[in-house]
Write a protein that holds these residues in place. Structure first.
Motif, PDB file in Angstrom:
ATOM      1  N   GLU A  81     -78.797 -52.577 -41.491  1.00 18.75           N
ATOM      2  CA  GLU A  81     -79.449 -52.985 -42.744  1.00 18.75           C
ATOM      3  C   GLU A  81     -79.674 -54.503 -42.807  1.00 18.75           C
ATOM      4  O   GLU A  81     -80.726 -54.961 -43.235  1.00 18.75           O
ATOM      5  N   ASP A 113     -70.783 -52.197 -33.673  1.00 20.08           N
ATOM      6  CA  ASP A 113     -70.374 -52.161 -35.085  1.00 20.08           C
ATOM      7  C   ASP A 113     -71.336 -52.926 -36.004  1.00 20.08           C
ATOM      8  O   ASP A 113     -71.040 -53.155 -37.172  1.00 20.08           O
ATOM      9  N   CYS A 114     -72.491 -53.273 -35.479  1.00 21.73           N
ATOM     10  CA  CYS A 114     -73.495 -53.965 -36.278  1.00 21.73           C
ATOM     11  C   CYS A 114     -74.094 -53.007 -37.302  1.00 21.73           C
ATOM     12  O   CYS A 114     -74.427 -51.861 -36.987  1.00 21.73           O
ATOM     13  N   VAL A 115     -74.238 -53.481 -38.530  1.00 21.24           N
ATOM     14  CA  VAL A 115     -74.903 -52.708 -39.575  1.00 21.24           C
ATOM     15  C   VAL A 115     -76.386 -53.075 -39.521  1.00 21.24           C
ATOM     16  O   VAL A 115     -76.750 -54.232 -39.712  1.00 21.24           O
TER      17      VAL A 115
END
Length: 189
Positions: free
Chosen positions: A81, A77-79
């Motif tokens: 950006e 679930d890491c973004v």
């Protein structure tokens, strides 16, 4: 006036940064360890799953491009950006970006390669076939030697065509990655 790297075409970059192979250097492991420690300090610990040394510089005894390949795996679930901004703020240049994958370079300058050059591959945990391929070559020196011979044959043909060089190795890499995944079964999940 010199062009910035970001302004150069792919063909110009390939001319400036050709494929270059050299015998294995003991310092590569140390360079990886230094960069891994630096990455662990700047990347959010709660997002990291694993940082790994991949590519031919991680396999003792075979010729390689003197570029340290690093695989950074993050939680699902890491973004990306946020990680991208951190890496760019610490000397990495974004080279490619697609769903679930980003590639960065460090050590590419307007004057050519720096002494230490890195390719960082940002991925979600489990997108890590390179670990299986690496481990297979480490445990099977005869296959590693075959891989080395193939890379040396391809070097001059694709000296200024990184994509061609990579594509020419794909069949070999895929074959032994599949075999390694059968042997090591979900070792890196």
């Amino acid at each position: 006036m010199e062009k910035k790297l970001s302004e150069m075409s792919l063909e110009e970059l390939w001319q400036m940064f050709p494929i270059f192979l050299t015998g294995h250097k003991d310092c590569w492991e140390e360079w990886y360890n230094q960069e891994e420690a630096a990455l662990e300090k700047i990347l959010p610990k709660e997002k990291l799953v694993r940082i790994s040394h991949i590519g031919s510089t991680s396999i003792t005894g075979i010729w390689a491009k003197p570029i340290i390949d690093i695989l950074v795996e993050v939680i699902s679930d890491c973004v990306f950006e946020g990680i991208k901004e951190i890496l760019q703020g610490n000397g990495y240049l974004l080279m490619s970006e697609k769903e679930g994958r980003m590639s960065f370079n460090k050590g590419y300058t307007e004057h050519g390669f720096a002494e230490k050059v890195y390719h960082l591959h940002l991925r979600y945990a489990g997108d890590n076939d390179e670990l299986y391929f690496r481990d297979y070559l480490i445990e099977h020196p005869e296959t590693a030697a075959e891989y080395e011979r193939m890379k040396i044959r391809l070097w001059k043909k694709y000296e200024h065509d990184r994509d061609g060089y990579t594509n020419a190795k794909n069949s070999f890499v895929s074959q032994y990655t599949r075999l390694a995944k059968e042997i090591y079964r979900n070792l890196y999940r």
